[in-house]
Design an enzyme around this catalytic site. Structure first.
Site, PDB file in Angstrom:
ATOM      1  N   THR A  71       1.418  -4.724   4.097  1.00 40.24           N
ATOM      2  CA  THR A  71       1.224  -5.130   5.497  1.00 40.24           C
ATOM      3  C   THR A  71       0.675  -6.549   5.629  1.00 40.24           C
ATOM      4  O   THR A  71       0.882  -7.195   6.649  1.00 40.24           O
ATOM      5  CB  THR A  71       0.264  -4.160   6.217  1.00 40.24           C
ATOM      6  OG1 THR A  71      -0.981  -4.129   5.506  1.00 40.24           O
ATOM      7  CG2 THR A  71       0.841  -2.772   6.313  1.00 40.24           C
ATOM      8  N   ASP A  72      -0.032  -7.033   4.602  1.00 41.58           N
ATOM      9  CA  ASP A  72      -0.746  -8.307   4.767  1.00 41.58           C
ATOM     10  C   ASP A  72       0.165  -9.465   5.154  1.00 41.58           C
ATOM     11  O   ASP A  72      -0.203 -10.301   5.976  1.00 41.58           O
ATOM     12  CB  ASP A  72      -1.518  -8.663   3.484  1.00 41.58           C
ATOM     13  CG  ASP A  72      -2.731  -7.756   3.294  1.00 41.58           C
ATOM     14  OD1 ASP A  72      -3.155  -7.114   4.281  1.00 41.58           O
ATOM     15  OD2 ASP A  72      -3.251  -7.691   2.163  1.00 41.58           O
ATOM     16  N   GLN A 115      -3.975 -20.621  19.461  1.00 40.51           N
ATOM     17  CA  GLN A 115      -4.828 -19.625  18.794  1.00 40.51           C
ATOM     18  C   GLN A 115      -4.838 -18.314  19.583  1.00 40.51           C
ATOM     19  O   GLN A 115      -5.276 -17.288  19.069  1.00 40.51           O
ATOM     20  CB  GLN A 115      -6.256 -20.155  18.673  1.00 40.51           C
ATOM     21  CG  GLN A 115      -6.355 -21.286  17.686  1.00 40.51           C
ATOM     22  CD  GLN A 115      -7.741 -21.924  17.661  1.00 40.51           C
ATOM     23  OE1 GLN A 115      -8.717 -21.312  18.066  1.00 40.51           O
ATOM     24  NE2 GLN A 115      -7.808 -23.140  17.158  1.00 40.51           N
ATOM     25  N   CYS A 116      -4.403 -18.370  20.850  1.00 38.46           N
ATOM     26  CA  CYS A 116      -4.342 -17.139  21.652  1.00 38.46           C
ATOM     27  C   CYS A 116      -3.061 -16.411  21.276  1.00 38.46           C
ATOM     28  O   CYS A 116      -1.968 -16.982  21.395  1.00 38.46           O
ATOM     29  CB  CYS A 116      -4.278 -17.446  23.141  1.00 38.46           C
ATOM     30  SG  CYS A 116      -5.633 -18.438  23.718  1.00 38.46           S
ATOM     31  N   THR A 134       0.806  -1.224   0.000  1.00 31.52           N
ATOM     32  CA  THR A 134       0.000   0.000   0.000  1.00 31.52           C
ATOM     33  C   THR A 134       0.839   1.274   0.000  1.00 31.52           C
ATOM     34  O   THR A 134       0.477   2.263  -0.636  1.00 31.52           O
ATOM     35  CB  THR A 134      -0.932  -0.005   1.235  1.00 31.52           C
ATOM     36  OG1 THR A 134      -1.855  -1.085   1.084  1.00 31.52           O
ATOM     37  CG2 THR A 134      -1.697   1.285   1.390  1.00 31.52           C
ATOM     38  N   SER A 194       0.073  -9.902  -0.619  1.00 33.90           N
ATOM     39  CA  SER A 194      -0.680 -11.176  -0.618  1.00 33.90           C
ATOM     40  C   SER A 194      -0.070 -12.138  -1.627  1.00 33.90           C
ATOM     41  O   SER A 194      -0.282 -13.347  -1.544  1.00 33.90           O
ATOM     42  CB  SER A 194      -2.144 -10.947  -0.998  1.00 33.90           C
ATOM     43  OG  SER A 194      -2.647  -9.860  -0.315  1.00 33.90           O
ATOM     44  N   ASP A 226       1.511  -6.642  -4.497  1.00 36.35           N
ATOM     45  CA  ASP A 226       0.668  -6.616  -3.312  1.00 36.35           C
ATOM     46  C   ASP A 226       1.203  -7.780  -2.469  1.00 36.35           C
ATOM     47  O   ASP A 226       1.440  -8.864  -2.999  1.00 36.35           O
ATOM     48  CB  ASP A 226      -0.786  -6.888  -3.724  1.00 36.35           C
ATOM     49  CG  ASP A 226      -1.740  -6.781  -2.540  1.00 36.35           C
ATOM     50  OD1 ASP A 226      -2.629  -5.933  -2.591  1.00 36.35           O
ATOM     51  OD2 ASP A 226      -1.596  -7.570  -1.579  1.00 36.35           O
TER      52      ASP A 226
HETATM   53  N1  ASP Z   1      -2.804  -5.633   0.354  1.00 33.90           N
HETATM   54  C1  ASP Z   1      -1.754  -4.734   0.786  1.00 33.90           C
HETATM   55  C2  ASP Z   1      -0.453  -5.512   0.802  1.00 33.90           C
HETATM   56  O1  ASP Z   1      -0.225  -6.254   1.716  1.00 33.90           O
HETATM   57  C3  ASP Z   1      -2.060  -4.165   2.111  1.00 33.90           C
HETATM   58  C4  ASP Z   1      -1.041  -3.210   2.656  1.00 33.90           C
HETATM   59  O2  ASP Z   1       0.039  -3.024   2.157  1.00 33.90           O
HETATM   60  O3  ASP Z   1      -1.338  -2.600   3.682  1.00 33.90           O
HETATM   61  O4  ASP Z   1       0.331  -5.384  -0.113  1.00 33.90           O
END
Ligand code: ASP
Length: 342
Positions: A90-91, A272-273, A13, A60, A58
């Site tokens: 961030t993902d 999972q915690c 992002t 992901s 991205d």
């Molecule tokens: N979908 C974006 C990524 O991980 C989200 C982000 O960067 O915040 O590339």
């Protein structure tokens, strides 16, 4: 002396702009915007260069292949720079931070991953501060490890997880305190930072080992997982309830875990915690896991457990060695009493 920092831009992002199909990485626009930011030319800033991963992604879409590309970019420039900033979506940033912490053997330089929830091209954004502060941290002699800086906190990379999809403080490190906090000043918590390691830096590239993650839930029909657990996967991270508990009904899971272990599949037990540790044997529902050959991941995150499995298999270690190393901290990724680099 002025420090030199290399920024490796992988996408995410932070450098995205609106396109007809939604936000997507835009290399040229991002470079132009950075060159116009007065903060980055300030005399108090380290000098910096930027290289782009090709293609920009991205996060992901990040895979083991991109981890190797990023690792190689760091290794190729290791001696020329004092520190590195990795701009990343961030993902999957917590996974990449974990992977790099293992891959960069004997690393003594700051490698700081950051990104943002709002792109730099937007009027209101968190990109500017995250980038400026990450650059300053990457030029600091106190840091000798792979970290993630986001929303005012410097965290150990392999302890992090993304816990908010829209908050500007999007990451946490629930089982390890922040390494530094950026308020009016950047306050480093020196006792929390890893000391510099001895020896020569080396990059371990990763192989795409078949690994799985299974999250236990009430009513889970374990028999549906039998064939992948016992035939296809080399390592399985199992996210259990609480301190390492699994449902005991129908005695369904244990024979599968036993068979998987006998077939040479490692079963790593995580919780999972987000906060706290697995304690196999504390409850009847977890004792059997241990007896069946599962390995306690203690307070490791799923992200770090996955990355550590890739790393240990890629090192070509013996099965016994992998088992021992999975139960012991090698880069500060879990709270076991001692840490042994490998
Ligand atoms: N979908 C974006 C990524 O991980 C989200 C982000 O960067 O915040 O590339």
């Amino acid at each position: 002396m002025k420090k030199h920092v290399l920024i490796i831009y992988t996408g995410g992002t932070i450098g995205m702009a609106k396109t007809s199909s939604g936000y997507a990485p835009q290399g040229k626009t991002f470079h132009d915007l950075l060159n116009m930011l007065p903060e980055l030319q300030d005399p108090a800033m380290p000098s910096w260069d930027m290289v782009d991963m090709d293609p920009l992604l991205d996060s992901s879409n990040i895979t083991v292949r991109e981890w190797n590309t990023i690792g190689q970019m760091i290794a190729d420039h290791y001696s020329q720079y004092d520190g590195f900033v990795i701009l990343h979506g961030t993902d999957t940033m917590a996974y990449t931070a974990s992977a790099l912490s293992f891959m960069l053997r004997k690393n003594r330089k700051p490698v700081i991953l950051t990104g943002s929830q709002i792109p730099l091209c937007e009027l209101r954004n968190d990109a500017r501060d995250n980038l400026v502060t990450a650059l300053l941290i990457a030029a600091n002699d106190a840091v000798h490890e792979v970290c993630l800086y986001f929303g005012g906190k410097l965290l150990r990379g392999n302890r992090t997880l993304k816990y908010s999809a829209d908050d500007l403080v999007a990451f946490d490190s629930p089982n390890y305190p922040p390494l530094a906090e950026a308020g009016i000043h950047i306050r480093y918590h020196h006792k929390m930072l890893l000391p510099p390691v001895e020896g020569e830096f080396a990059l371990q590239l990763l192989q795409n080992i078949p690994i799985g993650v299974i999250k236990v839930f009430p009513g889970i029909q374990f028999d549906l997982f039998q064939s992948i657990m016992t035939e296809k996967l080399k390592g399985i991270v199992i996210e259990t309830f609480g301190a390492g508990n699994i449902p005991g009904y129908a005695d369904a899971l244990l024979p599968i875990i036993r068979k998987a272990s006998e077939n040479g599949t490692f079963i790593i037990v995580c919780s999972q915690c987000p906060h706290g540790t697995v304690a196999l044997g504390a409850y009847e529902t977890s004792s059997a896991l241990k007896e069946a050959g599962a390995i306690s991941g203690y307070d490791i995150t799923t992200e770090a457990a996955v990355a550590k499995l890739y790393y240990l298999f890629s090192r070509g270690l013996s099965r016994d060695e992998i088992r021992i190393r999975m139960m012991r901290s090698i880069r500060g990724e879990m709270s076991t009493p001692d840490r042994a680099e490998i």
